[in-house]
Write a protein that holds these residues in place. Sequence first.
Motif, PDB file in Angstrom:
ATOM      1  N   GLY A  85      22.386 -35.088   1.437  1.00 67.36           N
ATOM      2  CA  GLY A  85      21.929 -36.452   1.689  1.00 67.36           C
ATOM      3  C   GLY A  85      23.054 -37.458   1.559  1.00 67.36           C
ATOM      4  N   LYS A  86      23.897 -37.312   0.508  1.00 66.23           N
ATOM      5  CA  LYS A  86      25.009 -38.243   0.314  1.00 66.23           C
ATOM      6  C   LYS A  86      26.060 -38.074   1.401  1.00 66.23           C
ATOM      7  CE  LYS A  86      24.664 -39.103  -4.648  1.00 66.23           C
ATOM      8  NZ  LYS A  86      25.344 -38.976  -5.970  1.00 66.23           N
ATOM      9  N   ARG A  87      26.284 -36.811   1.785  1.00 62.43           N
ATOM     10  CA  ARG A  87      27.284 -36.569   2.828  1.00 62.43           C
ATOM     11  C   ARG A  87      26.843 -37.187   4.150  1.00 62.43           C
ATOM     12  NH1 ARG A  87      28.829 -30.237   2.191  1.00 62.43           N
ATOM     13  NH2 ARG A  87      26.949 -30.092   0.900  1.00 62.43           N
ATOM     14  N   TYR A  88      25.578 -37.074   4.469  1.00 69.46           N
ATOM     15  CA  TYR A  88      25.083 -37.692   5.696  1.00 69.46           C
ATOM     16  C   TYR A  88      25.096 -39.220   5.584  1.00 69.46           C
ATOM     17  CZ  TYR A  88      23.639 -33.465   8.166  1.00 69.46           C
ATOM     18  OH  TYR A  88      23.646 -32.283   8.859  1.00 69.46           O
ATOM     19  N   ALA A  89      24.739 -39.735   4.396  1.00 70.44           N
ATOM     20  CA  ALA A  89      24.667 -41.191   4.217  1.00 70.44           C
ATOM     21  C   ALA A  89      26.022 -41.846   4.442  1.00 70.44           C
ATOM     22  CB  ALA A  89      24.147 -41.527   2.825  1.00 70.44           C
ATOM     23  N   ARG A  90      27.090 -41.263   3.910  1.00 68.25           N
ATOM     24  CA  ARG A  90      28.392 -41.907   4.078  1.00 68.25           C
ATOM     25  C   ARG A  90      28.899 -41.791   5.511  1.00 68.25           C
ATOM     26  NH1 ARG A  90      30.856 -38.111  -0.601  1.00 68.25           N
ATOM     27  NH2 ARG A  90      31.279 -36.197   0.556  1.00 68.25           N
ATOM     28  N   ASN A  91      28.406 -40.803   6.253  1.00 66.39           N
ATOM     29  CA  ASN A  91      28.777 -40.709   7.669  1.00 66.39           C
ATOM     30  C   ASN A  91      27.873 -41.552   8.550  1.00 66.39           C
ATOM     31  OD1 ASN A  91      31.076 -38.623   8.388  1.00 66.39           O
ATOM     32  ND2 ASN A  91      30.034 -37.915   6.534  1.00 66.39           N
ATOM     33  N   ASP A  92      26.666 -41.898   8.057  1.00 66.58           N
ATOM     34  CA  ASP A  92      25.845 -42.886   8.762  1.00 66.58           C
ATOM     35  C   ASP A  92      26.569 -44.228   8.806  1.00 66.58           C
ATOM     36  OD1 ASP A  92      23.880 -41.008   9.109  1.00 66.58           O
ATOM     37  OD2 ASP A  92      22.546 -41.800   7.563  1.00 66.58           O
ATOM     38  N   GLU A  93      27.313 -44.548   7.727  1.00 71.59           N
ATOM     39  CA  GLU A  93      28.089 -45.787   7.682  1.00 71.59           C
ATOM     40  C   GLU A  93      29.220 -45.780   8.711  1.00 71.59           C
ATOM     41  OE1 GLU A  93      27.704 -47.432   3.105  1.00 71.59           O
ATOM     42  OE2 GLU A  93      29.444 -46.202   3.638  1.00 71.59           O
ATOM     43  N   LEU A  94      29.696 -44.599   9.057  1.00 69.31           N
ATOM     44  CA  LEU A  94      30.753 -44.477  10.069  1.00 69.31           C
ATOM     45  C   LEU A  94      30.190 -44.408  11.478  1.00 69.31           C
ATOM     46  CD1 LEU A  94      33.046 -41.906   8.229  1.00 69.31           C
ATOM     47  CD2 LEU A  94      33.586 -44.298   8.705  1.00 69.31           C
ATOM     48  N   GLY A  95      28.849 -44.338  11.578  1.00 75.35           N
ATOM     49  CA  GLY A  95      28.216 -44.308  12.893  1.00 75.35           C
ATOM     50  C   GLY A  95      28.167 -42.934  13.529  1.00 75.35           C
ATOM     51  N   THR A  96      28.410 -41.872  12.760  1.00 69.45           N
ATOM     52  CA  THR A  96      28.391 -40.514  13.318  1.00 69.45           C
ATOM     53  C   THR A  96      26.968 -40.161  13.740  1.00 69.45           C
ATOM     54  OG1 THR A  96      30.167 -39.942  11.780  1.00 69.45           O
ATOM     55  CG2 THR A  96      29.039 -38.117  12.893  1.00 69.45           C
ATOM     56  N   PRO A  97      26.715 -39.920  15.017  1.00 71.89           N
ATOM     57  CA  PRO A  97      25.324 -39.772  15.487  1.00 71.89           C
ATOM     58  C   PRO A  97      24.688 -38.413  15.230  1.00 71.89           C
ATOM     59  CG  PRO A  97      26.838 -39.637  17.338  1.00 71.89           C
ATOM     60  CD  PRO A  97      27.678 -39.938  16.137  1.00 71.89           C
ATOM     61  N   LEU A  98      25.507 -37.371  15.066  1.00 69.69           N
ATOM     62  CA  LEU A  98      24.965 -36.014  14.989  1.00 69.69           C
ATOM     63  C   LEU A  98      25.519 -35.280  13.778  1.00 69.69           C
ATOM     64  CD1 LEU A  98      25.494 -35.153  18.762  1.00 69.69           C
ATOM     65  CD2 LEU A  98      23.321 -35.802  17.678  1.00 69.69           C
ATOM     66  N   GLY A  99      24.702 -34.393  13.225  1.00 68.72           N
ATOM     67  CA  GLY A  99      25.140 -33.589  12.098  1.00 68.72           C
ATOM     68  C   GLY A  99      24.701 -32.141  12.276  1.00 68.72           C
ATOM     69  N   VAL A 100      25.618 -31.228  12.020  1.00 70.14           N
ATOM     70  CA  VAL A 100      25.302 -29.790  12.095  1.00 70.14           C
ATOM     71  C   VAL A 100      25.416 -29.206  10.694  1.00 70.14           C
ATOM     72  CG1 VAL A 100      26.053 -27.550  12.977  1.00 70.14           C
ATOM     73  CG2 VAL A 100      26.075 -29.555  14.475  1.00 70.14           C
ATOM     74  N   THR A 101      24.383 -28.511  10.252  1.00 65.35           N
ATOM     75  CA  THR A 101      24.382 -27.898   8.933  1.00 65.35           C
ATOM     76  C   THR A 101      24.385 -26.379   9.063  1.00 65.35           C
ATOM     77  OG1 THR A 101      23.119 -29.755   8.032  1.00 65.35           O
ATOM     78  CG2 THR A 101      23.191 -27.746   6.723  1.00 65.35           C
ATOM     79  N   ALA A 102      25.307 -25.762   8.320  1.00 62.57           N
ATOM     80  CA  ALA A 102      25.328 -24.298   8.209  1.00 62.57           C
ATOM     81  C   ALA A 102      24.675 -23.931   6.885  1.00 62.57           C
ATOM     82  CB  ALA A 102      26.763 -23.789   8.266  1.00 62.57           C
ATOM     83  N   ASP A 103      23.547 -23.224   6.943  1.00 62.99           N
ATOM     84  CA  ASP A 103      22.834 -22.838   5.727  1.00 62.99           C
ATOM     85  C   ASP A 103      22.760 -21.311   5.646  1.00 62.99           C
ATOM     86  OD1 ASP A 103      20.966 -22.196   7.637  1.00 62.99           O
ATOM     87  OD2 ASP A 103      19.574 -23.803   7.117  1.00 62.99           O
ATOM     88  N   PHE A 104      21.943 -20.828   4.719  1.00 58.88           N
ATOM     89  CA  PHE A 104      21.867 -19.377   4.511  1.00 58.88           C
ATOM     90  C   PHE A 104      21.271 -18.660   5.716  1.00 58.88           C
ATOM     91  CE2 PHE A 104      22.425 -20.995   0.260  1.00 58.88           C
ATOM     92  CZ  PHE A 104      23.312 -20.090  -0.294  1.00 58.88           C
ATOM     93  N   GLN A 105      20.382 -19.324   6.433  1.00 54.85           N
ATOM     94  CA  GLN A 105      19.833 -18.699   7.639  1.00 54.85           C
ATOM     95  C   GLN A 105      20.914 -18.555   8.712  1.00 54.85           C
ATOM     96  OE1 GLN A 105      16.113 -20.367   8.988  1.00 54.85           O
ATOM     97  NE2 GLN A 105      16.210 -19.304  10.959  1.00 54.85           N
ATOM     98  N   SER A 106      21.877 -19.459   8.686  1.00 54.20           N
ATOM     99  CA  SER A 106      22.984 -19.373   9.642  1.00 54.20           C
ATOM    100  C   SER A 106      23.749 -18.065   9.463  1.00 54.20           C
ATOM    101  CB  SER A 106      23.940 -20.554   9.464  1.00 54.20           C
ATOM    102  OG  SER A 106      23.267 -21.782   9.572  1.00 54.20           O
ATOM    103  N   LEU A 107      23.897 -17.643   8.188  1.00 53.92           N
ATOM    104  CA  LEU A 107      24.591 -16.390   7.914  1.00 53.92           C
ATOM    105  C   LEU A 107      23.807 -15.195   8.449  1.00 53.92           C
ATOM    106  CD1 LEU A 107      25.794 -16.997   4.239  1.00 53.92           C
ATOM    107  CD2 LEU A 107      27.156 -17.145   6.322  1.00 53.92           C
ATOM    108  N   LYS A 108      22.465 -15.331   8.448  1.00 55.23           N
ATOM    109  CA  LYS A 108      21.609 -14.213   8.854  1.00 55.23           C
ATOM    110  C   LYS A 108      21.519 -14.069  10.366  1.00 55.23           C
ATOM    111  CE  LYS A 108      18.684 -14.724   4.745  1.00 55.23           C
ATOM    112  NZ  LYS A 108      17.316 -15.099   4.266  1.00 55.23           N
ATOM    113  N   ASP A 109      21.261 -15.182  11.065  1.00 57.09           N
ATOM    114  CA  ASP A 109      20.984 -15.057  12.507  1.00 57.09           C
ATOM    115  C   ASP A 109      21.884 -15.924  13.407  1.00 57.09           C
ATOM    116  OD1 ASP A 109      20.036 -17.617  12.126  1.00 57.09           O
ATOM    117  OD2 ASP A 109      17.917 -17.108  12.334  1.00 57.09           O
ATOM    118  N   GLY A 110      22.846 -16.630  12.812  1.00 60.79           N
ATOM    119  CA  GLY A 110      23.778 -17.424  13.619  1.00 60.79           C
ATOM    120  C   GLY A 110      23.205 -18.717  14.164  1.00 60.79           C
ATOM    121  N   SER A 111      22.042 -19.140  13.662  1.00 60.01           N
ATOM    122  CA  SER A 111      21.446 -20.410  14.110  1.00 60.01           C
ATOM    123  C   SER A 111      21.899 -21.551  13.202  1.00 60.01           C
ATOM    124  CB  SER A 111      19.920 -20.321  14.117  1.00 60.01           C
ATOM    125  OG  SER A 111      19.426 -20.188  12.791  1.00 60.01           O
ATOM    126  N   PHE A 112      21.832 -22.778  13.710  1.00 61.47           N
ATOM    127  CA  PHE A 112      22.243 -23.959  12.950  1.00 61.47           C
ATOM    128  C   PHE A 112      21.231 -25.076  13.173  1.00 61.47           C
ATOM    129  CE2 PHE A 112      25.982 -21.498  13.855  1.00 61.47           C
ATOM    130  CZ  PHE A 112      26.751 -21.577  12.707  1.00 61.47           C
TER     131      PHE A 112
END
Length: 658
Positions: free
Chosen positions: A583-610
Amino acid sequence: MAPISTTKTGQPLDRQTLDSMLRRRLFYTPSFELYGGVSGLYDYGPPGCALQANIVDMWRKHFVLEEDMLEVDCTMLTPHEVLKTSGHVEKFADWMCKDPKTGEIFRADHLVEEVLEARLKGDKEARGLKVDREDDADAKKKKKKVKDIKALRLDDAVVKEYEEVLAKIDNYGGDELGSLIQKYNIKNPTTGGDLLSPVAFNLMFQTSIGPSGGMAGYLRPETAQGQFLTFQKLLEFNQQSMPFASASIGKSFRNEISPRAGLMRVREFLMAEIEHFVDPEGGKAHPRFDEVKDIELTLLNREVQLEGKTDVEKMSIGKAVSTGLVDNETLGYFLARIQLFLKKLGVDQSKVRFRQHMANEMAHYAADCWDAELLTSYGWVECVGCADRSAYDLTVHANRTGAPLVVRETRSEPLRIEEWQVDLNKKKFGPKFKKDGKAVEAAVEALTQEQRESLAAGLKKDGKIAIDVPGVGNGKVELEKDILEIVKRTRVENIREYTPNVIEPSFGIGRILYSLIEHVYWSRPGDEARGVLSFPPPVAPTKVLLVPLSTNPEFSKLVRRISHKLRGLGISNRIDDTSASIGKRYARNDELGTPLGVTADFQSLKDGSFTLRDRDTMKQVRASEEEIIAAIKSLSEGTETWEDVAKRLPEFLEQQVD
């Protein structure tokens, strides 16, 4: 009184909070701050540079590529003679007034505007005030405050008069501004001291060229003159084809009198200017005008302003041109294209208007001019000017240099012209007039067709005529029929020669950049400290934030692989693998106007989805790496919206944390 600027959510915009965020996130910073800074000079940081570069890139695509313009990059150093010929040395000035005691200097029109607006604001507060009837210990203090505020109350007639003055503020010259300062008892806002009468101040930075200092010059106040002086070469490059447009992007310099409005009024700034050369004989028609004729613009015409009002009218550009409100199709075409460009950037369309210049504020070269103004916390600010410069620039430079800055076209059909021509018998003319010969010959050549016709009749009847030749004899010279003959002949023209007219859209990139920031700024409901800049993806400084959920090296591999693929597609991104919460990482990039965010989580390790997150809605979708990258590409290029992506990719509601 200037309207109040609001954020995207409708709340009054707190400029101090926004400015603090922009400086903290290094969008911009005062230049030479370690040495105390210099007013009107700023440096852009990484996000500011990226935002500016994206605006310029979109400008090039929207105008230079779309309109097949010829881009040039001309020098910023300009010789004195060039700007003297163009009129800038004499006329490129603002009116300033000085406090003789403190030495403080003010721009006269801005001072009048600020003082009258402050008085109107005080009047508004006084009118909305309710008398406090409490009998507590603070009652006397409260009543005194009420009395002080009520003293700001203005008569209705004065309010109307102030509003009329503000509506016409751009139309006043130095004497009129001086009269307003006297009439409304305007003083130095800081000390209350009297001010001297306004005087003209030339805004150009003067310098010298070469080690001897013998050639005077200036830092250019606009990019236009370089384009006019390369006109003949550009025409040749364009294979003599008309109409055509040149374009230039570069720094310009203006020694502003008292820059106190942040990025809105600076001494060094980036301009993007177009010079569209058009044949005046065709009524300045534009071949693509039908494509834009139904686009509606919000217009504030000069007649309304001269009545002391600021009422706007929504009208299609087709109607504005057909009724003569906008002078011609080419000017109207570019006004519509300017609106489309501002919309593409993400500028709030409810905060855009086109204001027509009044007579006194019209540039010395302009036949008609409209400013695209954007509403900000500083009020309505001119960000784009679109002027019909007629044939002024090419004409004055041609007259000064003797260069043929003209178009020569073969006529489809020869033009036959009947005219009275003068033939001089040089054998007798020279000996008779001797040293006065050149003056007499010049006077003969200057005779109009009407004068030649009348003199031909007189020569036939009396055998001689008399013409005015200043400085020769008594100012009259007699010519006999054996010295000259005036005959009516038919002349055939196969070539048409004319000086093109110019339509000039001129963009202040820095002003557009700052206005855009204000228009897209807002804060999360219930968390006013959490600022968001909702830049459209194509213009955003950074397109994607990549967030690994864990510090596990396997997560780092995933996000770095995606980062590499995105960079290969020219899509800017950054990785935030700090220990802060998602949440904090996204919040500080909202201030920079970054429109998109990609998260790699544990499911990403299993099936390659994001997961892919949208900045504004905070909603997420989940898909394969290829699908996520394809969605990012289409969003960054502006070919899809988040709504389009959300329809075809499955929504994701909760991150898997183990």
